[in-house]
Structure formats: C-alpha cells, structure tokens
Design a protein around this motif. Sequence first.
Motif: not given
Length: 260
Positions: A10-39
């Motif tokens: 996933i290209h986390l740095d390319l998300y709008a800050e608001k969208d990224r924060a929303l996504m990161l805040n619901k990782l546990k709810e979505d069952g996500v334990t890790a994100l491999v963030a490429v550059s």
Amino acid sequence: MMNAIIDAHIHLDLYAEKDRALMLNKLKEDGVTALVAVSNDLKSAQSVLALAATHPEIKPAIGFHPEQDLPSDNEIDNIIALIHMHHQALVAIGEIGLPYYTQQKNPELLREPYIDLLERFLKVAAALDKPVVLHAIYEDALVACDLLEKHQVKRAHFHWFKGTAPIIDKMIRGGYYISVTPDVIYESDIQRVVERYPLDLMMVETDGPWPFQGPFEKQMTEPAMIHQTIAKIAEIKQIETGRVYQTLYQNTRHFYRLDN
C-alpha cells in the motif's frame, strides 16, 4: 470476530491526510494487523518512515517506483543511504522494478538505465538480506527473474502480478511470491493467475490509493477490501475460506519476517 489480514502493498503516503487517519483508526475493526507501506521516491520514503515511527502496524519499505522518470544520481544515492541508515526498521526494499506501462506509451524509452537501477537495488537487498517488492509484469517479470538469480536474491514479491502461463511457471520454480488486489473480483486475467499460482506463494494487497472498479467503484481503496479479495480467492481455488485466510496471513508474516 473478523479474520486477521495484512495489506502486503500500500502507498500510505499518497492518501490525503484525512483519509489516511480514518483508515488507520479503523485497522483493528477491519482485522488489519499490519500494512506493508512502500515508497515511490526519496520524499515518499521519508514520509513512509515518519508514518511508521508513529504507527507500529505500518511496516516500511524504501525504493524507487519505475513508472516515472529516472531519478538523479544524487537522489539514488540518498535513497540508498536512507536504506542503510534505517535497514533495521525496514521490512523490504521496494517498490522497485521496470517501467512496463511507461514503455507501452513510449516505445523509444531506453530500458537499460532502469535495469541498471533495479540491479543496484538488488545488490543492496542482497547485502542487507532484505526481500524486494517488485513492479515487474508480463515480459518484464522474466528480466526480473534473471536478475534475481544473478544477484542471489531469494525473497521476491511481485506485487499485482500479471503474466502468461510460462512466465508464471518460471516464477513458481523460483519460489517467488505474488500478491492479489481487489480487481480479482471482476478481472478474468487476474482470476487465471490466481487459479494457476500456488496459495503457499500468495499474499493480498490493495495498492491503495489506486482506485478499483466493479463493486468498489467510486470507493476509497482501503485494506478492508481484502476480505472480499480473499473470499474470491477461496472460490477460485475451491479451498475453505478460513484456510485461505490463515495461509495468506502466515505467508505474509513469514515473507516479511514480521514475527522477528
């Protein structure tokens, strides 16, 4: 309780800050334990490292995306210096590879400088014992396989892979991993890749924020989509869904050494 998943690309740095924060805040709810963030480049690498420093679920990788103009020598040197400086925190070198789509648009493009750059990153990966995340599809995957063998890089992840049966078979013989995106829901070419490739050499990803079509049209790409991807993989391979979840999860943890 939702099955655990890992977004392997996933290209986390390319998300709008608001969208990224929303996504990161619901990782546990979505069952996500890790994100491999490429550059994608030097600036992107710096952003990914900064994000990983504040979110333990983010596993950073540093590289230079090939579908763009070549970097200056200075930028390459700085990217590689950053890799050495942060190698203990990095889970991989990536995204690196060859400019397939760029060359389709511009057949006059010289491939040799891109091959040279890929080789330089592979040498670093071999020296640091890091896996590589590859953007190398169709015939480019054959070139990448030869270079992996040349530089004795054993752990290679061909993200969002597309290719013919002979290319797939060569990659399987090499023990290389692929990852599957949500377009497996509606793309027959990707479904054929999934059908042929062993589950034991497979991961799942979003490549977000890249947008998808079909049931995901006009939606922000997020890791939760992986649950639908896994259901489709289970259907294609006719394997019980729980086993597919478990295998893909363990594959990713093992490949990226997330247990260390």
